[in-house]
Design an enzyme around this catalytic site. Structure first.
Site, PDB file in Angstrom:
ATOM      1  N   TRP A  11     -55.943  25.017  60.011  1.00  0.00           N
ATOM      2  CA  TRP A  11     -57.019  25.884  60.480  1.00  0.00           C
ATOM      3  C   TRP A  11     -57.361  25.454  61.902  1.00  0.00           C
ATOM      4  O   TRP A  11     -57.533  24.262  62.165  1.00  0.00           O
ATOM      5  CB  TRP A  11     -58.277  25.776  59.600  1.00  0.00           C
ATOM      6  N   GLU A  41     -54.762  29.129  57.548  1.00  0.00           N
ATOM      7  CA  GLU A  41     -56.092  29.602  57.124  1.00  0.00           C
ATOM      8  C   GLU A  41     -56.749  30.531  58.151  1.00  0.00           C
ATOM      9  O   GLU A  41     -57.215  30.101  59.198  1.00  0.00           O
ATOM     10  CB  GLU A  41     -57.013  28.394  56.860  1.00  0.00           C
ATOM     11  N   LYS A  98     -59.539  33.346  59.712  1.00  0.00           N
ATOM     12  CA  LYS A  98     -60.987  33.399  59.779  1.00  0.00           C
ATOM     13  C   LYS A  98     -61.423  34.619  60.576  1.00  0.00           C
ATOM     14  O   LYS A  98     -60.737  35.034  61.504  1.00  0.00           O
ATOM     15  CB  LYS A  98     -61.489  32.113  60.448  1.00  0.00           C
ATOM     16  N   ASP A 124     -60.182  31.460  52.421  1.00  0.00           N
ATOM     17  CA  ASP A 124     -61.496  30.818  52.344  1.00  0.00           C
ATOM     18  C   ASP A 124     -62.513  31.914  52.058  1.00  0.00           C
ATOM     19  O   ASP A 124     -62.584  32.909  52.796  1.00  0.00           O
ATOM     20  CB  ASP A 124     -61.785  30.106  53.670  1.00  0.00           C
ATOM     21  N   HIS A 177     -64.622  33.414  54.916  1.00  0.00           N
ATOM     22  CA  HIS A 177     -63.989  33.829  56.165  1.00  0.00           C
ATOM     23  C   HIS A 177     -63.733  35.316  56.316  1.00  0.00           C
ATOM     24  O   HIS A 177     -62.877  35.727  57.079  1.00  0.00           O
ATOM     25  CB  HIS A 177     -62.660  33.089  56.344  1.00  0.00           C
ATOM     26  N   HIS A 221     -59.835  28.099  49.551  1.00  0.00           N
ATOM     27  CA  HIS A 221     -60.990  27.303  49.960  1.00  0.00           C
ATOM     28  C   HIS A 221     -62.188  28.011  49.356  1.00  0.00           C
ATOM     29  O   HIS A 221     -62.667  29.005  49.914  1.00  0.00           O
ATOM     30  CB  HIS A 221     -61.121  27.251  51.481  1.00  0.00           C
ATOM     31  N   ASP A 230     -70.584  32.365  57.500  1.00  0.00           N
ATOM     32  CA  ASP A 230     -69.734  31.340  56.896  1.00  0.00           C
ATOM     33  C   ASP A 230     -70.505  30.016  56.832  1.00  0.00           C
ATOM     34  O   ASP A 230     -70.141  29.033  57.469  1.00  0.00           O
ATOM     35  CB  ASP A 230     -68.468  31.196  57.756  1.00  0.00           C
ATOM     36  N   ASP A 246     -71.028  27.873  54.441  1.00  0.00           N
ATOM     37  CA  ASP A 246     -70.492  26.783  53.630  1.00  0.00           C
ATOM     38  C   ASP A 246     -71.524  26.131  52.714  1.00  0.00           C
ATOM     39  O   ASP A 246     -71.624  24.908  52.638  1.00  0.00           O
ATOM     40  CB  ASP A 246     -69.796  25.743  54.515  1.00  0.00           C
ATOM     41  N   ASP A 298     -64.426  24.115  49.688  1.00  0.00           N
ATOM     42  CA  ASP A 298     -64.739  23.928  51.107  1.00  0.00           C
ATOM     43  C   ASP A 298     -66.200  24.258  51.359  1.00  0.00           C
ATOM     44  O   ASP A 298     -66.557  25.416  51.555  1.00  0.00           O
ATOM     45  CB  ASP A 298     -63.828  24.809  51.976  1.00  0.00           C
TER      46      ASP A 298
HETATM   47  C1  RNT Z   1     -63.501  26.309  58.896  1.00  0.00           C
HETATM   48  C2  RNT Z   1     -62.525  26.234  57.784  1.00  0.00           C
HETATM   49  C3  RNT Z   1     -61.963  24.883  57.511  1.00  0.00           C
HETATM   50  C4  RNT Z   1     -63.009  23.792  57.533  1.00  0.00           C
HETATM   51  C5  RNT Z   1     -62.587  22.491  56.922  1.00  0.00           C
HETATM   52  C6  RNT Z   1     -63.374  21.352  57.438  1.00  0.00           C
HETATM   53  O1  RNT Z   1     -64.128  27.516  58.979  1.00  0.00           O
HETATM   54  O2  RNT Z   1     -63.082  26.761  56.630  1.00  0.00           O
HETATM   55  O3  RNT Z   1     -61.257  24.914  56.338  1.00  0.00           O
HETATM   56  O4  RNT Z   1     -64.156  24.170  56.865  1.00  0.00           O
HETATM   57  O5  RNT Z   1     -61.244  22.316  57.000  1.00  0.00           O
HETATM   58 ZN    ZN Z   2     -61.876  26.577  54.849  1.00  0.00          ZN
END
Ligand code: RNT
Ligand code: ZN
Length: 425
Positions: A191, A232, A234, A265, A268, A292, A300, A302, A332
Protein backbone atom coordinates in the site's frame (compact mmCIF):
# COMPACT_ATOMS: atom_id res chain seq x y z
CA UNK A 1 -16.05 -7.92 37.32
CA UNK A 2 -17.79 -8.75 34.07
CA UNK A 3 -19.97 -11.81 34.70
CA UNK A 4 -20.09 -14.92 32.55
CA UNK A 5 -21.85 -18.25 32.76
CA UNK A 6 -20.05 -21.33 34.06
CA UNK A 7 -19.12 -24.18 31.74
CA UNK A 8 -22.12 -26.25 32.78
CA UNK A 9 -24.62 -23.52 31.92
CA UNK A 10 -22.77 -22.77 28.69
CA UNK A 11 -22.99 -26.40 27.65
CA UNK A 12 -26.65 -26.57 28.59
CA UNK A 13 -27.45 -23.51 26.47
CA UNK A 14 -25.44 -24.89 23.60
CA UNK A 15 -27.35 -28.17 23.58
CA UNK A 16 -30.60 -26.27 23.11
CA UNK A 17 -29.21 -23.85 20.55
CA UNK A 18 -27.83 -26.77 18.58
CA UNK A 19 -31.34 -28.20 18.30
CA UNK A 20 -32.72 -24.96 16.93
CA UNK A 21 -30.10 -24.96 14.20
CA UNK A 22 -30.47 -28.69 13.54
CA UNK A 23 -34.14 -28.12 12.70
CA UNK A 24 -32.85 -26.24 9.65
CA UNK A 25 -30.26 -28.93 8.92
CA UNK A 26 -27.45 -26.71 10.21
CA UNK A 27 -24.78 -28.65 12.09
CA UNK A 28 -23.48 -26.37 14.85
CA UNK A 29 -20.63 -28.74 15.81
CA UNK A 30 -19.40 -28.70 12.23
CA UNK A 31 -19.69 -24.90 12.13
CA UNK A 32 -17.46 -24.63 15.19
CA UNK A 33 -14.89 -27.01 13.72
CA UNK A 34 -14.72 -24.87 10.61
CA UNK A 35 -14.54 -21.63 12.57
CA UNK A 36 -11.59 -22.92 14.59
CA UNK A 37 -9.71 -23.47 11.34
CA UNK A 38 -10.07 -19.92 9.98
CA UNK A 39 -7.11 -17.76 10.99
CA UNK A 40 -7.42 -14.01 11.39
CA UNK A 41 -4.29 -11.97 10.81
CA UNK A 42 -4.02 -9.53 13.69
CA UNK A 43 -2.67 -6.10 12.72
CA UNK A 44 0.36 -5.37 14.89
CA UNK A 45 -0.06 -1.63 14.38
CA UNK A 46 -3.10 -1.34 16.66
CA UNK A 47 -0.66 -1.84 19.56
CA UNK A 48 1.27 1.41 19.21
CA UNK A 49 -0.80 3.67 16.94
CA UNK A 50 1.21 2.75 13.82
CA UNK A 51 4.39 4.06 15.42
CA UNK A 52 6.96 1.33 14.78
CA UNK A 53 10.36 1.09 16.43
CA UNK A 54 12.73 2.91 14.10
CA UNK A 55 12.68 6.07 16.20
CA UNK A 56 13.05 8.35 13.23
CA UNK A 57 11.46 11.03 15.36
CA UNK A 58 8.81 11.81 12.76
CA UNK A 59 5.07 11.50 12.86
CA UNK A 60 2.66 9.07 11.26
CA UNK A 61 2.33 10.21 7.64
CA UNK A 62 0.78 8.81 4.47
CA UNK A 63 -2.64 10.33 5.02
CA UNK A 64 -3.70 8.00 7.80
CA UNK A 65 -4.28 9.01 11.43
CA UNK A 66 -4.57 7.39 14.86
CA UNK A 67 -6.46 9.67 17.21
CA UNK A 68 -6.61 9.41 20.99
CA UNK A 69 -4.08 9.21 23.80
CA UNK A 70 -5.14 6.25 25.89
CA UNK A 71 -2.20 5.37 28.14
CA UNK A 72 -0.12 2.22 27.96
CA UNK A 73 0.89 1.82 24.34
CA UNK A 74 3.75 -0.54 23.51
CA UNK A 75 7.10 1.27 23.33
CA UNK A 76 9.33 -1.60 22.31
CA UNK A 77 9.05 -4.77 20.26
CA UNK A 78 9.20 -6.81 23.47
CA UNK A 79 6.27 -4.87 24.91
CA UNK A 80 4.29 -5.27 21.70
CA UNK A 81 4.96 -9.01 21.67
CA UNK A 82 3.85 -9.23 25.29
CA UNK A 83 0.63 -7.39 24.46
CA UNK A 84 -0.02 -9.62 21.47
CA UNK A 85 0.53 -12.79 23.50
CA UNK A 86 -2.17 -11.51 25.84
CA UNK A 87 -4.48 -10.98 22.86
CA UNK A 88 -3.89 -14.47 21.44
CA UNK A 89 -4.55 -15.94 24.88
CA UNK A 90 -8.05 -14.44 24.72
CA UNK A 91 -8.91 -15.65 21.23
CA UNK A 92 -10.19 -19.11 20.39
CA UNK A 93 -8.31 -20.81 17.55
CA UNK A 94 -4.88 -20.19 16.02
CA UNK A 95 -4.36 -16.84 14.39
CA UNK A 96 -1.64 -14.88 12.63
CA UNK A 97 0.24 -11.62 13.02
CA UNK A 98 0.42 -8.94 10.36
CA UNK A 99 3.67 -6.97 10.69
CA UNK A 100 4.82 -3.76 9.06
CA UNK A 101 8.43 -3.05 8.08
CA UNK A 102 8.61 -0.21 10.63
CA UNK A 103 8.44 -2.87 13.35
CA UNK A 104 11.94 -4.15 12.57
CA UNK A 105 13.58 -5.26 15.79
CA UNK A 106 17.01 -3.63 15.50
CA UNK A 107 19.50 -5.06 17.89
CA UNK A 108 21.94 -2.19 18.06
CA UNK A 109 22.57 -0.61 14.65
CA UNK A 110 19.52 0.82 12.92
CA UNK A 111 19.46 0.55 9.12
CA UNK A 112 17.34 2.48 6.62
CA UNK A 113 14.28 0.93 4.97
CA UNK A 114 16.15 -0.01 1.79
CA UNK A 115 18.60 -2.11 3.78
CA UNK A 116 16.42 -4.18 6.12
CA UNK A 117 16.93 -7.93 6.02
CA UNK A 118 15.25 -11.02 7.47
CA UNK A 119 17.80 -10.76 10.30
CA UNK A 120 15.99 -7.64 11.55
CA UNK A 121 12.87 -9.74 12.00
CA UNK A 122 14.60 -12.76 13.54
CA UNK A 123 13.13 -12.06 16.96
CA UNK A 124 9.63 -11.75 15.54
CA UNK A 125 10.06 -15.03 13.69
CA UNK A 126 11.38 -16.79 16.80
CA UNK A 127 8.49 -15.46 18.84
CA UNK A 128 5.94 -16.47 16.19
CA UNK A 129 7.37 -19.99 16.26
CA UNK A 130 6.94 -20.11 20.01
CA UNK A 131 3.37 -18.83 19.76
CA UNK A 132 2.67 -21.24 16.92
CA UNK A 133 1.36 -18.47 14.67
CA UNK A 134 2.04 -17.49 11.06
CA UNK A 135 3.28 -14.06 9.98
CA UNK A 136 2.15 -11.67 7.25
CA UNK A 137 4.17 -8.68 6.14
CA UNK A 138 3.86 -5.14 4.76
CA UNK A 139 6.45 -2.77 3.38
CA UNK A 140 6.07 0.68 4.98
CA UNK A 141 5.92 3.46 2.39
CA UNK A 142 5.16 6.23 4.89
CA UNK A 143 6.45 7.93 8.06
CA UNK A 144 9.88 8.42 6.52
CA UNK A 145 11.83 11.49 5.29
CA UNK A 146 11.81 10.07 1.75
CA UNK A 147 7.99 10.01 1.81
CA UNK A 148 7.52 13.48 3.32
CA UNK A 149 6.19 14.97 0.08
CA UNK A 150 3.63 12.16 -0.11
CA UNK A 151 5.30 10.36 -3.02
CA UNK A 152 7.06 6.98 -3.03
CA UNK A 153 6.86 4.36 -5.81
CA UNK A 154 5.13 6.83 -8.14
CA UNK A 155 7.42 9.76 -7.38
CA UNK A 156 8.68 11.77 -10.35
CA UNK A 157 12.10 11.65 -8.69
CA UNK A 158 14.06 8.62 -9.84
CA UNK A 159 16.21 8.51 -6.71
CA UNK A 160 13.09 8.40 -4.52
CA UNK A 161 11.56 5.66 -6.64
CA UNK A 162 14.76 3.63 -6.58
CA UNK A 163 14.93 3.89 -2.80
CA UNK A 164 11.37 2.62 -2.37
CA UNK A 165 11.77 -0.11 -4.98
CA UNK A 166 14.76 -1.27 -2.96
CA UNK A 167 12.53 -1.26 0.13
CA UNK A 168 9.97 -3.34 -1.74
CA UNK A 169 12.58 -5.87 -2.82
CA UNK A 170 13.92 -6.09 0.74
CA UNK A 171 10.42 -6.62 2.12
CA UNK A 172 9.61 -9.43 -0.28
CA UNK A 173 12.75 -11.20 0.82
CA UNK A 174 11.74 -10.75 4.44
CA UNK A 175 8.24 -12.03 3.74
CA UNK A 176 9.66 -15.08 1.97
CA UNK A 177 12.00 -15.75 4.89
CA UNK A 178 9.03 -15.58 7.26
CA UNK A 179 7.07 -18.00 5.09
CA UNK A 180 9.96 -20.45 4.92
CA UNK A 181 10.81 -20.26 8.62
CA UNK A 182 7.23 -20.73 9.76
CA UNK A 183 6.08 -23.14 7.06
CA UNK A 184 3.03 -21.06 6.20
CA UNK A 185 2.47 -18.66 3.31
CA UNK A 186 3.20 -15.03 4.23
CA UNK A 187 1.22 -12.32 2.45
CA UNK A 188 3.25 -9.32 1.29
CA UNK A 189 0.92 -6.38 0.82
CA UNK A 190 1.79 -3.16 -0.99
CA UNK A 191 0.00 0.00 0.00
CA UNK A 192 1.41 3.40 -0.93
CA UNK A 193 0.02 6.85 -0.12
CA UNK A 194 0.93 8.57 -3.41
CA UNK A 195 -1.64 11.02 -4.65
CA UNK A 196 -2.73 14.63 -5.02
CA UNK A 197 -4.58 16.88 -2.61
CA UNK A 198 -6.08 18.88 -5.44
CA UNK A 199 -6.94 18.39 -9.09
CA UNK A 200 -3.96 16.92 -10.90
CA UNK A 201 -3.12 18.08 -14.40
CA UNK A 202 -1.52 14.73 -15.15
CA UNK A 203 -3.15 11.58 -13.83
CA UNK A 204 -1.24 9.44 -16.31
CA UNK A 205 2.44 9.76 -15.56
CA UNK A 206 2.27 8.68 -11.89
CA UNK A 207 0.32 5.57 -12.87
CA UNK A 208 2.88 4.66 -15.51
CA UNK A 209 5.61 5.18 -12.93
CA UNK A 210 3.80 3.06 -10.34
CA UNK A 211 3.34 0.25 -12.81
CA UNK A 212 7.05 0.36 -13.62
CA UNK A 213 8.08 0.38 -9.93
CA UNK A 214 5.75 -2.52 -9.12
CA UNK A 215 7.14 -4.50 -12.06
CA UNK A 216 10.65 -3.99 -10.71
CA UNK A 217 9.65 -5.10 -7.21
CA UNK A 218 7.83 -8.19 -8.49
CA UNK A 219 10.50 -9.10 -11.07
CA UNK A 220 12.02 -11.68 -8.73
CA UNK A 221 9.96 -14.88 -8.73
CA UNK A 222 9.28 -16.24 -5.27
CA UNK A 223 7.63 -19.52 -4.34
CA UNK A 224 3.91 -18.89 -3.68
CA UNK A 225 4.07 -21.55 -1.01
CA UNK A 226 6.14 -19.06 1.01
CA UNK A 227 4.94 -15.64 -0.08
CA UNK A 228 2.15 -14.11 -2.14
CA UNK A 229 1.99 -10.45 -3.15
CA UNK A 230 -1.06 -8.26 -2.76
CA UNK A 231 -1.79 -4.70 -3.88
CA UNK A 232 -4.08 -2.45 -1.83
CA UNK A 233 -6.15 0.24 -3.56
CA UNK A 234 -7.64 3.28 -1.92
CA UNK A 235 -10.16 5.95 -2.81
CA UNK A 236 -8.59 8.85 -0.96
CA UNK A 237 -6.41 9.75 2.00
CA UNK A 238 -5.81 12.85 4.07
CA UNK A 239 -3.91 15.04 1.64
CA UNK A 240 -4.76 12.89 -1.38
CA UNK A 241 -8.43 13.76 -1.64
CA UNK A 242 -8.45 14.51 -5.36
CA UNK A 243 -6.37 11.67 -6.73
CA UNK A 244 -4.81 8.43 -5.54
CA UNK A 245 -2.40 6.81 -7.97
CA UNK A 246 -3.12 3.30 -6.70
CA UNK A 247 -6.88 3.40 -7.17
CA UNK A 248 -9.21 0.41 -7.28
CA UNK A 249 -9.31 0.24 -11.06
CA UNK A 250 -5.55 0.55 -11.31
CA UNK A 251 -4.78 -2.26 -8.90
CA UNK A 252 -7.59 -4.54 -10.06
CA UNK A 253 -6.20 -4.37 -13.59
CA UNK A 254 -2.65 -4.79 -12.30
CA UNK A 255 -3.61 -7.80 -10.17
CA UNK A 256 -5.37 -9.53 -13.05
CA UNK A 257 -2.57 -8.90 -15.51
CA UNK A 258 0.19 -9.90 -13.10
CA UNK A 259 -1.56 -12.64 -11.15
CA UNK A 260 -1.35 -10.78 -7.85
CA UNK A 261 -3.76 -10.76 -4.96
CA UNK A 262 -6.02 -7.78 -4.51
CA UNK A 263 -6.24 -6.41 -0.98
CA UNK A 264 -9.69 -5.08 -0.21
CA UNK A 265 -9.78 -2.71 2.75
CA UNK A 266 -13.34 -2.05 3.92
CA UNK A 267 -12.46 1.59 4.59
CA UNK A 268 -11.12 2.34 1.12
CA UNK A 269 -14.26 2.77 -0.93
CA UNK A 270 -17.13 5.18 -1.29
CA UNK A 271 -19.00 5.17 2.03
CA UNK A 272 -22.05 3.33 0.71
CA UNK A 273 -20.04 0.86 -1.36
CA UNK A 274 -19.94 -2.63 0.15
CA UNK A 275 -16.96 -4.82 -0.53
CA UNK A 276 -18.92 -8.02 0.14
CA UNK A 277 -20.33 -7.78 -3.35
CA UNK A 278 -16.85 -7.47 -4.83
CA UNK A 279 -15.63 -10.90 -3.66
CA UNK A 280 -17.55 -12.98 -6.18
CA UNK A 281 -16.73 -10.43 -8.88
CA UNK A 282 -12.97 -10.35 -8.45
CA UNK A 283 -12.60 -14.01 -7.46
CA UNK A 284 -14.11 -14.97 -10.81
CA UNK A 285 -10.80 -13.76 -12.27
CA UNK A 286 -8.25 -13.73 -9.44
CA UNK A 287 -6.95 -16.73 -7.49
CA UNK A 288 -7.21 -15.09 -4.10
CA UNK A 289 -7.92 -11.95 -2.18
CA UNK A 290 -6.55 -10.37 0.97
CA UNK A 291 -8.89 -8.51 3.30
CA UNK A 292 -8.20 -5.54 5.53
CA UNK A 293 -11.27 -5.58 7.67
CA UNK A 294 -11.69 -2.13 9.13
CA UNK A 295 -14.50 0.25 10.06
CA UNK A 296 -14.73 3.66 8.55
CA UNK A 297 -17.07 6.20 10.05
CA UNK A 298 -17.72 8.90 7.47
CA UNK A 299 -14.17 8.46 6.18
CA UNK A 300 -11.39 5.86 6.35
CA UNK A 301 -11.19 6.41 10.10
CA UNK A 302 -10.03 2.88 10.97
CA UNK A 303 -12.33 2.39 13.95
CA UNK A 304 -12.29 -0.98 15.70
CA UNK A 305 -14.18 -3.66 13.79
CA UNK A 306 -17.60 -4.54 15.23
CA UNK A 307 -20.30 -7.00 14.27
CA UNK A 308 -22.02 -4.63 11.86
CA UNK A 309 -23.87 -5.20 8.60
CA UNK A 310 -20.78 -4.76 6.45
CA UNK A 311 -18.68 -7.34 8.28
CA UNK A 312 -21.58 -9.78 8.43
CA UNK A 313 -22.18 -9.46 4.70
CA UNK A 314 -18.48 -10.01 4.06
CA UNK A 315 -18.41 -13.19 6.16
CA UNK A 316 -21.56 -14.45 4.45
CA UNK A 317 -19.98 -14.05 1.06
CA UNK A 318 -16.83 -15.92 2.12
CA UNK A 319 -18.88 -18.80 3.51
CA UNK A 320 -21.56 -18.90 0.81
CA UNK A 321 -18.85 -18.88 -1.84
CA UNK A 322 -16.93 -21.60 0.01
CA UNK A 323 -13.92 -19.31 -0.30
CA UNK A 324 -12.18 -19.66 3.06
CA UNK A 325 -9.02 -20.87 1.31
CA UNK A 326 -9.06 -18.01 -1.24
CA UNK A 327 -9.80 -15.10 1.08
CA UNK A 328 -7.12 -14.24 3.61
CA UNK A 329 -8.64 -12.31 6.47
CA UNK A 330 -6.62 -9.54 8.07
CA UNK A 331 -7.66 -6.70 10.35
CA UNK A 332 -6.73 -3.07 9.83
CA UNK A 333 -7.67 -0.53 12.46
CA UNK A 334 -5.89 1.69 14.91
CA UNK A 335 -7.80 3.35 17.69
CA UNK A 336 -5.67 5.14 20.27
CA UNK A 337 -8.65 6.25 22.37
CA UNK A 338 -9.41 2.96 24.14
CA UNK A 339 -7.40 0.15 25.71
CA UNK A 340 -5.41 -1.19 22.77
CA UNK A 341 -5.48 -4.83 23.87
CA UNK A 342 -9.25 -4.61 24.20
CA UNK A 343 -9.45 -3.01 20.74
CA UNK A 344 -7.68 -6.02 19.23
CA UNK A 345 -9.86 -8.53 21.08
CA UNK A 346 -13.10 -6.74 20.20
CA UNK A 347 -12.13 -6.54 16.52
CA UNK A 348 -10.91 -10.11 16.18
CA UNK A 349 -13.86 -11.55 18.07
CA UNK A 350 -16.29 -9.52 15.96
CA UNK A 351 -14.75 -10.97 12.81
CA UNK A 352 -15.00 -14.49 14.21
CA UNK A 353 -18.59 -13.94 15.27
CA UNK A 354 -19.48 -12.74 11.78
CA UNK A 355 -17.98 -15.93 10.37
CA UNK A 356 -19.88 -18.00 12.90
CA UNK A 357 -23.14 -16.28 12.02
CA UNK A 358 -22.49 -17.12 8.38
CA UNK A 359 -21.53 -20.71 9.17
CA UNK A 360 -24.75 -21.15 11.13
CA UNK A 361 -26.98 -20.14 8.25
CA UNK A 362 -29.00 -22.67 6.28
CA UNK A 363 -27.07 -21.71 3.14
CA UNK A 364 -28.15 -24.78 1.17
CA UNK A 365 -31.80 -24.14 1.94
CA UNK A 366 -31.52 -20.45 1.01
CA UNK A 367 -29.92 -21.31 -2.31
CA UNK A 368 -32.65 -23.87 -3.03
CA UNK A 369 -35.37 -21.34 -2.27
CA UNK A 370 -33.69 -18.91 -4.59
CA UNK A 371 -33.46 -21.51 -7.35
CA UNK A 372 -37.17 -22.23 -6.84
CA UNK A 373 -37.96 -18.51 -7.16
CA UNK A 374 -39.25 -18.38 -3.59
CA UNK A 375 -37.78 -15.01 -2.70
CA UNK A 376 -40.38 -14.50 0.01
CA UNK A 377 -39.19 -17.46 2.06
CA UNK A 378 -35.56 -16.56 1.32
CA UNK A 379 -36.00 -13.14 2.92
CA UNK A 380 -38.11 -14.45 5.81
CA UNK A 381 -35.51 -17.06 6.78
CA UNK A 382 -32.54 -14.75 6.34
CA UNK A 383 -34.24 -12.27 8.60
CA UNK A 384 -35.18 -14.81 11.23
CA UNK A 385 -31.66 -16.19 11.45
CA UNK A 386 -30.41 -12.84 12.70
CA UNK A 387 -31.97 -13.62 16.07
CA UNK A 388 -31.16 -17.30 16.34
CA UNK A 389 -29.18 -18.19 19.50
CA UNK A 390 -25.72 -17.24 18.24
CA UNK A 391 -24.50 -16.26 21.72
CA UNK A 392 -25.02 -19.77 23.09
CA UNK A 393 -22.91 -21.25 20.28
CA UNK A 394 -20.28 -18.55 20.59
CA UNK A 395 -19.91 -19.01 24.34
CA UNK A 396 -19.51 -22.76 23.87
CA UNK A 397 -16.84 -22.12 21.23
CA UNK A 398 -14.89 -19.88 23.62
CA UNK A 399 -15.34 -22.15 26.61
CA UNK A 400 -14.21 -25.31 24.83
CA UNK A 401 -11.14 -23.45 23.54
CA UNK A 402 -10.26 -22.36 27.05
CA UNK A 403 -10.86 -18.63 26.58
CA UNK A 404 -13.36 -16.49 28.48
CA UNK A 405 -16.92 -16.53 27.11
CA UNK A 406 -19.07 -13.43 26.61
CA UNK A 407 -17.38 -10.19 27.60
CA UNK A 408 -15.56 -11.77 30.54
CA UNK A 409 -12.26 -11.52 28.65
CA UNK A 410 -12.28 -7.88 29.73
CA UNK A 411 -11.50 -8.97 33.30
CA UNK A 412 -8.17 -10.35 32.05
CA UNK A 413 -7.46 -7.21 30.06
CA UNK A 414 -8.16 -5.00 33.05
CA UNK A 415 -5.81 -7.07 35.18
CA UNK A 416 -3.13 -6.79 32.47
CA UNK A 417 -3.72 -3.06 32.31
CA UNK A 418 -3.21 -2.75 36.03
CA UNK A 419 -0.14 -4.99 36.17
CA UNK A 420 1.59 -4.11 32.91
CA UNK A 421 0.16 -1.24 30.86
CA UNK A 422 -0.24 1.24 33.71
CA UNK A 423 3.48 0.95 34.50
CA UNK A 424 4.36 2.37 31.07
CA UNK A 425 4.78 6.11 31.08
C1 RNT B 1 -3.94 2.72 4.67
C2 RNT B 1 -4.03 1.26 4.46
C3 RNT B 1 -2.93 0.45 5.05
C4 RNT B 1 -2.57 0.88 6.45
C5 RNT B 1 -1.74 -0.10 7.22
C6 RNT B 1 -0.97 0.55 8.30
O1 RNT B 1 -5.06 3.39 4.28
O2 RNT B 1 -5.26 0.79 4.90
O3 RNT B 1 -3.25 -0.88 4.97
O4 RNT B 1 -3.69 1.11 7.22
O5 RNT B 1 -0.99 -0.88 6.40
ZN1 ZN C 1 -5.52 -1.35 4.85
Amino acid sequence: MIPSLDSKAIEHNYTHAKESYAAFAVDADAALDRLAGIPISINCWQGDDVGGFENLGGELTGGIAATGNYPGKARTADELRGDLSKVYSLLAGKHRLNLHAIYADFDGEVVDRDAITPQHFAQWIAWAKEEGIGLDFNPSYFSHPRADDGWTLASRDKGTRDFWVQHGLACREIAAAMGIALGTMCTHNVWIPDGEKDLPADRWTPRELLRESLDRIFAVNLDPAHVKDAVEPKLFGIGSEAYVVGSYDFYLAYAIENKKMLCLDTGHFHPTEQIADKLSAVLTFLDDVLLHVSRGIRWDSDHVVILGDEVRALAEEIIRGDATDRVFIGLDFFDASINRIAAWVIGARAMQKALLLALLQPTGMLKELEAADDRTARLAIMEDFKSMPLAAVWDFFCDTHGVPAGAAWLNDVRKYEEEVLSKRT
